[in-house]
Design a protein around this motif. Structure first.
Motif, PDB file in Angstrom:
ATOM      1  N   SER A  95      -7.865  26.420   0.608  1.00 14.30           N
ATOM      2  CA  SER A  95      -8.762  25.940  -0.362  1.00 14.30           C
ATOM      3  C   SER A  95      -8.223  25.282  -1.391  1.00 14.30           C
ATOM      4  CB  SER A  95      -9.434  27.042  -1.115  1.00 14.30           C
ATOM      5  OG  SER A  95      -8.613  27.931  -1.705  1.00 14.30           O
ATOM      6  N   VAL A  96      -6.878  25.400  -1.852  1.00 14.61           N
ATOM      7  CA  VAL A  96      -5.969  25.007  -2.702  1.00 14.61           C
ATOM      8  C   VAL A  96      -5.575  23.760  -2.084  1.00 14.61           C
ATOM      9  CG1 VAL A  96      -3.964  25.037  -4.082  1.00 14.61           C
ATOM     10  CG2 VAL A  96      -5.378  27.054  -3.712  1.00 14.61           C
ATOM     11  N   VAL A  97      -5.247  23.504  -0.955  1.00 15.68           N
ATOM     12  CA  VAL A  97      -4.747  22.282  -0.285  1.00 15.68           C
ATOM     13  C   VAL A  97      -5.898  21.376  -0.096  1.00 15.68           C
ATOM     14  CG1 VAL A  97      -4.338  21.224   1.850  1.00 15.68           C
ATOM     15  CG2 VAL A  97      -2.935  23.233   1.214  1.00 15.68           C
ATOM     16  N   SER A  98      -7.093  21.763   0.058  1.00 16.22           N
ATOM     17  CA  SER A  98      -8.527  21.105   0.438  1.00 16.22           C
ATOM     18  C   SER A  98      -8.731  20.521  -1.002  1.00 16.22           C
ATOM     19  CB  SER A  98      -9.410  22.214   0.749  1.00 16.22           C
ATOM     20  OG  SER A  98     -10.657  21.264   0.823  1.00 16.22           O
ATOM     21  N   LEU A  99      -8.719  21.281  -2.361  1.00 18.61           N
ATOM     22  CA  LEU A  99      -8.930  20.829  -3.430  1.00 18.61           C
ATOM     23  C   LEU A  99      -8.163  19.664  -4.085  1.00 18.61           C
ATOM     24  CD1 LEU A  99     -10.723  21.286  -6.138  1.00 18.61           C
ATOM     25  CD2 LEU A  99      -9.036  22.757  -7.073  1.00 18.61           C
ATOM     26  N   SER A 131      -7.484  13.811  -4.446  1.00 12.94           N
ATOM     27  CA  SER A 131      -6.750  12.370  -3.889  1.00 12.94           C
ATOM     28  C   SER A 131      -7.244  11.238  -3.169  1.00 12.94           C
ATOM     29  CB  SER A 131      -5.189  12.665  -3.173  1.00 12.94           C
ATOM     30  OG  SER A 131      -4.455  11.696  -2.759  1.00 12.94           O
ATOM     31  N   ILE A 132      -8.054  11.868  -2.341  1.00 19.86           N
ATOM     32  CA  ILE A 132      -8.718  10.893  -1.508  1.00 19.86           C
ATOM     33  C   ILE A 132      -9.854  10.244  -2.010  1.00 19.86           C
ATOM     34  CG2 ILE A 132     -10.518  10.874   0.480  1.00 19.86           C
ATOM     35  CD1 ILE A 132      -8.696  13.136   1.821  1.00 19.86           C
ATOM     36  N   ILE A 133     -10.487  10.864  -3.008  1.00 21.53           N
ATOM     37  CA  ILE A 133     -11.705  10.361  -3.806  1.00 21.53           C
ATOM     38  C   ILE A 133     -11.083   9.222  -4.772  1.00 21.53           C
ATOM     39  CG2 ILE A 133     -13.279  10.906  -5.637  1.00 21.53           C
ATOM     40  CD1 ILE A 133     -13.992  13.469  -4.348  1.00 21.53           C
ATOM     41  N   VAL A 178      -8.604   5.633   3.309  1.00 22.69           N
ATOM     42  CA  VAL A 178      -8.802   7.295   3.448  1.00 22.69           C
ATOM     43  C   VAL A 178      -7.620   8.005   3.672  1.00 22.69           C
ATOM     44  CG1 VAL A 178     -10.174   9.177   4.470  1.00 22.69           C
ATOM     45  CG2 VAL A 178     -11.355   6.961   3.895  1.00 22.69           C
ATOM     46  N   LEU A 179      -6.857   7.262   4.809  1.00 27.11           N
ATOM     47  CA  LEU A 179      -5.466   7.878   5.163  1.00 27.11           C
ATOM     48  C   LEU A 179      -4.351   7.665   4.165  1.00 27.11           C
ATOM     49  CD1 LEU A 179      -3.838   8.650   7.459  1.00 27.11           C
ATOM     50  CD2 LEU A 179      -3.406   6.495   7.896  1.00 27.11           C
ATOM     51  N   ALA A 180      -4.456   6.941   3.252  1.00 28.74           N
ATOM     52  CA  ALA A 180      -3.652   6.551   2.112  1.00 28.74           C
ATOM     53  C   ALA A 180      -3.821   7.949   1.205  1.00 28.74           C
ATOM     54  CB  ALA A 180      -3.722   5.121   1.424  1.00 28.74           C
ATOM     55  N   GLY A 181      -5.217   8.146   0.769  1.00 28.60           N
ATOM     56  CA  GLY A 181      -5.378   9.257   0.279  1.00 28.60           C
ATOM     57  C   GLY A 181      -4.960  10.419   0.530  1.00 28.60           C
ATOM     58  N   ALA A 182      -5.290  10.601   1.640  1.00 26.74           N
ATOM     59  CA  ALA A 182      -4.606  11.964   2.500  1.00 26.74           C
ATOM     60  C   ALA A 182      -3.034  12.121   2.076  1.00 26.74           C
ATOM     61  CB  ALA A 182      -5.271  12.036   3.998  1.00 26.74           C
ATOM     62  N   LEU A 183      -2.590  10.989   2.816  1.00 28.22           N
ATOM     63  CA  LEU A 183      -0.962  10.981   2.657  1.00 28.22           C
ATOM     64  C   LEU A 183      -0.456  11.407   1.234  1.00 28.22           C
ATOM     65  CD1 LEU A 183      -0.198   8.080   5.114  1.00 28.22           C
ATOM     66  CD2 LEU A 183      -0.105  10.520   5.518  1.00 28.22           C
ATOM     67  N   ALA A 184      -1.161  10.687   0.269  1.00 23.32           N
ATOM     68  CA  ALA A 184      -0.553  10.897  -1.133  1.00 23.32           C
ATOM     69  C   ALA A 184      -0.717  12.196  -1.662  1.00 23.32           C
ATOM     70  CB  ALA A 184      -1.585   9.703  -1.925  1.00 23.32           C
ATOM     71  N   GLY A 185      -1.975  12.749  -1.280  1.00 26.32           N
ATOM     72  CA  GLY A 185      -2.369  14.085  -1.776  1.00 26.32           C
ATOM     73  C   GLY A 185      -1.683  15.271  -0.785  1.00 26.32           C
ATOM     74  N   TYR A 186      -1.180  14.892   0.379  1.00 19.44           N
ATOM     75  CA  TYR A 186      -0.761  16.171   1.250  1.00 19.44           C
ATOM     76  C   TYR A 186       0.533  17.022   0.905  1.00 19.44           C
ATOM     77  CZ  TYR A 186       0.949  18.470   5.210  1.00 19.44           C
ATOM     78  OH  TYR A 186       1.639  19.591   6.054  1.00 19.44           O
ATOM     79  N   ILE A 192       0.885  -1.169  -0.184  1.00 20.13           N
ATOM     80  CA  ILE A 192       0.036   0.015  -0.054  1.00 20.13           C
ATOM     81  C   ILE A 192       0.886   1.283  -0.128  1.00 20.13           C
ATOM     82  CG2 ILE A 192      -1.670   1.162   1.475  1.00 20.13           C
ATOM     83  CD1 ILE A 192      -2.927  -1.423   2.264  1.00 20.13           C
ATOM     84  N   ILE A 193       2.052   1.320   0.783  1.00 22.75           N
ATOM     85  CA  ILE A 193       2.763   2.421   0.697  1.00 22.75           C
ATOM     86  C   ILE A 193       3.335   2.530  -0.750  1.00 22.75           C
ATOM     87  CG2 ILE A 193       5.315   3.291   1.562  1.00 22.75           C
ATOM     88  CD1 ILE A 193       4.401   1.887   4.428  1.00 22.75           C
ATOM     89  N   ALA A 194       3.765   1.557  -1.413  1.00 24.97           N
ATOM     90  CA  ALA A 194       4.147   1.717  -2.724  1.00 24.97           C
ATOM     91  C   ALA A 194       3.138   2.217  -3.523  1.00 24.97           C
ATOM     92  CB  ALA A 194       4.512   0.573  -3.118  1.00 24.97           C
ATOM     93  N   GLY A 195       1.929   2.088  -3.525  1.00 24.65           N
ATOM     94  CA  GLY A 195       0.709   2.861  -4.024  1.00 24.65           C
ATOM     95  C   GLY A 195       0.675   4.314  -3.604  1.00 24.65           C
ATOM     96  N   ILE A 196       0.780   4.299  -2.211  1.00 23.49           N
ATOM     97  CA  ILE A 196       0.561   5.858  -2.012  1.00 23.49           C
ATOM     98  C   ILE A 196       1.749   6.771  -2.609  1.00 23.49           C
ATOM     99  CG2 ILE A 196       0.916   7.248   0.062  1.00 23.49           C
ATOM    100  CD1 ILE A 196      -0.139   5.187   1.551  1.00 23.49           C
ATOM    101  N   VAL A 197       2.962   6.029  -2.731  1.00 27.69           N
ATOM    102  CA  VAL A 197       4.108   6.665  -3.146  1.00 27.69           C
ATOM    103  C   VAL A 197       3.678   7.068  -4.765  1.00 27.69           C
ATOM    104  CG1 VAL A 197       6.446   6.899  -3.928  1.00 27.69           C
ATOM    105  CG2 VAL A 197       5.910   5.905  -1.604  1.00 27.69           C
ATOM    106  N   GLY A 198       3.218   6.065  -5.408  1.00 28.18           N
ATOM    107  CA  GLY A 198       2.752   6.366  -6.767  1.00 28.18           C
ATOM    108  C   GLY A 198       1.846   7.278  -6.858  1.00 28.18           C
ATOM    109  N   VAL A 199       0.696   7.456  -6.059  1.00 26.71           N
ATOM    110  CA  VAL A 199      -0.291   8.288  -6.224  1.00 26.71           C
ATOM    111  C   VAL A 199       0.133   9.649  -6.039  1.00 26.71           C
ATOM    112  CG1 VAL A 199      -2.517   9.171  -5.114  1.00 26.71           C
ATOM    113  CG2 VAL A 199      -2.162   6.664  -5.396  1.00 26.71           C
ATOM    114  N   SER A 200       1.021   9.711  -4.988  1.00 22.14           N
ATOM    115  CA  SER A 200       1.637  11.057  -4.704  1.00 22.14           C
ATOM    116  C   SER A 200       2.520  11.633  -5.798  1.00 22.14           C
ATOM    117  CB  SER A 200       2.563  10.911  -3.329  1.00 22.14           C
ATOM    118  OG  SER A 200       3.074  12.286  -2.917  1.00 22.14           O
ATOM    119  N   ASN A 201       3.401  10.950  -6.404  1.00 25.01           N
ATOM    120  CA  ASN A 201       4.083  11.434  -7.410  1.00 25.01           C
ATOM    121  C   ASN A 201       3.315  11.638  -8.844  1.00 25.01           C
ATOM    122  OD1 ASN A 201       6.511  10.873  -6.427  1.00 25.01           O
ATOM    123  ND2 ASN A 201       6.563   8.509  -7.188  1.00 25.01           N
ATOM    124  N   ILE A 202       1.941  11.024  -8.888  1.00 20.73           N
ATOM    125  CA  ILE A 202       0.937  11.314 -10.020  1.00 20.73           C
ATOM    126  C   ILE A 202       0.438  12.820  -9.733  1.00 20.73           C
ATOM    127  CG2 ILE A 202      -1.099  10.576 -11.021  1.00 20.73           C
ATOM    128  CD1 ILE A 202      -0.127   8.074 -11.041  1.00 20.73           C
TER     129      ILE A 202
END
Length: 406
Positions: A322-326, A331-333, A380-388, A288-298
């Motif tokens: 608002s930019v951070v939130s968007l 990412s979370i969705i 959900v946590l993975a999405g938040a971390l990937a987008g942060y 999952i961490i590998a997936g999070i890193v991939g999402v974050s890079n994208i």
């Protein structure tokens, strides 16, 4: 919060970049899917192996053999045969033992009922043995103390033995012949181990008097009550020492007196599967961490592509929050939808696998409710971390710099 306009914008962005959105979600989908499958398969393996411990877990078994160590001036090769009196001696010296019983195995016994014949395993037992084996009475009754004391020629037969020998007939009250000797059927039993339902149980006194086993006891079984593993091991060794002293052989000679402590084996197996579960969990989490890193890079690439757009937003008054939130919401969705489908497909495959015939080493794979909830929160946590990280980067873009971006 996620309002309708943000939903529309995020969906529009995903539609414009279908391949990117798919690849973003697939890495999370695959991570959750692998985690669920590994945990479910591990649980199925654990249930299959632990199924073999369905008999009394605080029990122990001992049987006679042939000495392989010289001891007390006696040579090797002596035959050790356990007797009725050994049960009395053990009970006298260790009264705190639970059920103390014996059994005699009569393998390959020819049995017939009317015109049907078959070869089955017959076990001569004492009453207490039924408390050690996971015998489940289906019809009639089990052997009792009177049957054993009076050496009644009665038998309790297993479900599969009944199906093979008696077909659709109900044999209770009827007579079958065990090695040519008529025995009255008094009950039918089932067992969690299908192979053991092809057995016939008769009183051990009948095996001794009628079938020529004299005072022999094939093996001794006993339970150790509510004792801990250490106490159980001590009782087991004490019983070995009592028999070794009587027959004058080395207590460490496992060929003279074979046996095993079920509780010890059970706890060792539990420890192994605890380790396997932790190992599987680590593998799943790193996937999952590998997936999070991939999402974050994208998502970083997404921010880079939308630099001018972000600059315009900030120029007309959008706050960094608002930019951070968007970015976080997008990412979370993406990760939540992908993770949900990964969880759904994984659980679905495990449900299909659970419908397959069970074996002694694999049965009923599945993920319990708590793990499913934990996986959902992890998504959900993975999405938040990937987008942060990309969201923070986007919030720091200066409008004047962003508007110059090409």
């Amino acid at each position: 919060m996620l309002d309708l306009s943000n939903w529309q914008e995020i969906i529009s962005t995903m539609k414009k970049n279908k391949l990117r959105s798919f690849l973003t979600g697939f890495s999370v989908f695959w991570g959750i899917f692998i985690l669920v499958i590994l945990l479910g398969a591990g649980k199925g393996l654990e249930r299959g192996v632990m199924h073999n411990f369905s008999d009394a877990k605080n029990s122990a078994f001992l049987w006679g053999g042939q000495t392989s160590m010289a001891h007390d001036g006696l040579n090797v090769g002596r035959r050790i045969s356990l007797k009725d009196e050994d049960l009395e001696l053990i009970q006298k010296k260790i009264p705190e033992l639970g059920h103390l019983t014996g059994r005699i195995g009569m393998w390959g016994s020819l049995i017939n009922y009317k015109n049907e014949y078959g070869t089955f395993q017959v076990m001569g037992i004492l009453e207490g043995y039924q408390h050690i084996e996971s015998v489940q009475l289906a019809e009639g009754r089990l052997l009792n103390l009177i049957d054993i004391k009076e050496a009644r020629k009665v038998t309790v037969i297993g479900r599969k033995a009944k199906e093979r020998l008696c077909k659709d007939e109900n044999p209770i009250g009827e007579y079958i012949k065990i090695r040519g000797i008529p025995h009255k059927v008094i009950g039918i039993f089932d067992d969690v181990h299908p192979g053991e339902t092809e057995r016939f149980y008769i009183p051990m006194t009948v095996a001794q008097k009628v079938f020529g086993r004299q005072q022999d006891v094939g093996s001794i079984a006993f339970t150790t009550g509510e004792s801990t593993l250490e106490e159980s091991q001590a009782m087991y060794q004490e019983v070995r020492s009592i028999i070794a002293d009587k027959y004058r052989f080395n207590p460490e000679d496992t060929r003279a007196l074979g046996g095993y402590n079920v509780l010890e084996n059970y706890q060792q197996t539990q420890a192994i599967f605890t380790g396997i579960s932790m190992f599987v969990m680590v593998i799943g989490i790193f996937t999952i961490i590998a997936g999070i890193v991939g999402v974050s890079n994208i998502m970083i690439i997404v921010v880079k592509e939308r630099t001018k757009e972000i600059g315009i937003r900030k120029a007309i008054g959008a706050s960094p929050g608002s930019v951070v939130s968007l970015i976080l919401q997008e990412s979370i969705i993406v990760t939540s939808i992908a993770g949900f489908f990964g969880l759904l497909v994984g659980v679905g495959l495990l449900e299909l696998a659970s419908g397959l015939p069970a074996s002694d080493f694999f049965r009923n794979p599945g993920v319990d409710f708590n793990i499913a909830i934990g996986a959902a929160l992890l998504i959900v946590l993975a999405g938040a971390l990937a987008g942060y990280v990309p969201a923070r980067r986007a919030s720091r873009i200066k409008p004047i710099v962003a508007l110059r971006d090409e």
